[in-house]
Enzyme design. Structure first.
Site, mmCIF file in Angstrom:
data_model
loop_
_atom_site.group_PDB
_atom_site.id
_atom_site.type_symbol
_atom_site.label_atom_id
_atom_site.label_comp_id
_atom_site.label_asym_id
_atom_site.label_seq_id
_atom_site.Cartn_x
_atom_site.Cartn_y
_atom_site.Cartn_z
ATOM 1 N N HIS A 113 84.557 64.373 32.201
ATOM 2 C CA HIS A 113 84.429 63.097 32.893
ATOM 3 C C HIS A 113 84.507 61.912 31.934
ATOM 4 C CE1 HIS A 113 84.018 61.845 36.956
ATOM 5 N NE2 HIS A 113 82.730 61.576 36.993
ATOM 6 N N ASN A 167 79.708 56.076 38.628
ATOM 7 C CA ASN A 167 79.723 55.678 40.036
ATOM 8 C C ASN A 167 79.559 54.184 40.256
ATOM 9 O OD1 ASN A 167 79.976 58.390 40.453
ATOM 10 N ND2 ASN A 167 78.009 58.654 41.445
ATOM 11 N N ASP A 189 89.642 60.593 34.074
ATOM 12 C CA ASP A 189 89.894 62.012 34.284
ATOM 13 C C ASP A 189 90.492 62.218 35.672
ATOM 14 O OD1 ASP A 189 87.190 61.167 35.128
ATOM 15 O OD2 ASP A 189 87.018 63.214 35.871
ATOM 16 N N ASN A 247 84.785 58.573 42.122
ATOM 17 C CA ASN A 247 83.816 57.516 42.409
ATOM 18 C C ASN A 247 83.927 56.313 41.474
ATOM 19 O OD1 ASN A 247 82.686 58.743 44.666
ATOM 20 N ND2 ASN A 247 81.306 59.971 43.408
#
Length: 193
Positions: free
Chosen positions: A30, A71, A96, A117
């Site tokens: 991530h 997020n 990613d 997100n």
């Protein structure tokens, strides 16, 4: 997908690598956006609380690693974009991408978040999806015959083979980085796709 005719040769003013702050997230799938910015030469990142992230500047381009967690990445992106009057099409987001195999990359402007997100937050805060994306492939656990959940997968480190593929992909992008800085997205797509 958004029309690229007016934005194809727009030089970027803000380049954002997505990731999560904290040692427990370093070098996870991530965090490839953070890793990419860290691999660019001659950038000196300093924490800028008013922009909710680590910021560097080279010539006329800002580089940002949001420290808001993935997020809520849009909070940091919108803070600097609003302050410096940077348009969405002058922004590149590096992130990613589950739907692309490790070591592959896709460059595009606009489009939906695809469940990412970080992208969703940025689009909401900017009020636009018309920003560039460098989508770094990390693969999907089901396509890689792994039983991990998506959340566990993206928050873990890639295996050594995939890590090498991802690093090689980043190296190819960096080799052509000047084309990105010129806003020559058609040429960079031709080379890297």
């Amino acid at each position: 997908m958004a029309n690229t005719e007016k934005t194809e040769n727009t030089a970027p003013k803000l380049i954002v690598g997505l990731g999560n702050p904290g040692k427990e997230y370093q070098q996870t799938r991530h965090n490839v956006g953070f890793d990419f910015l860290d691999a660019l030469p001659n950038l000196d990142f300093q924490t800028q609380t008013k922009f909710f992230g680590d910021l560097a500047k080279s010539e006329n381009v800002f580089y940002l690693k949001p420290l808001t967690f993935m997020n809520n990445s849009g909070k940091a992106v919108a803070a600097i974009a609003n302050f410096y009057k940077i348009l969405p099409q002058e922004i590149i987001i590096i992130h990613d991408e589950l739907d692309i195999a490790p070591g592959k990359v896709k460059i595009k402007i606009g489009g939906r978040s695809g469940g990412h997100n970080g992208l969703k937050s940025i689009a909401e805060h900017l009020g636009s999806e018309n920003f560039w994306r460098i989508r770094l492939g990390i693969g999907h656990p089901r396509n890689l015959s792994l039983s991990q959940s998506v959340v566990d997968f993206v928050l873990s480190k890639a295996n050594p083979e995939h890590q090498i593929e991802i690093q090689n992909c980043m190296d190819r992008i960096i080799k052509n980085w000047e084309l990105f800085l010129q806003g020559n997205f058609a040429e960079v797509q031709r080379i890297l796709h």
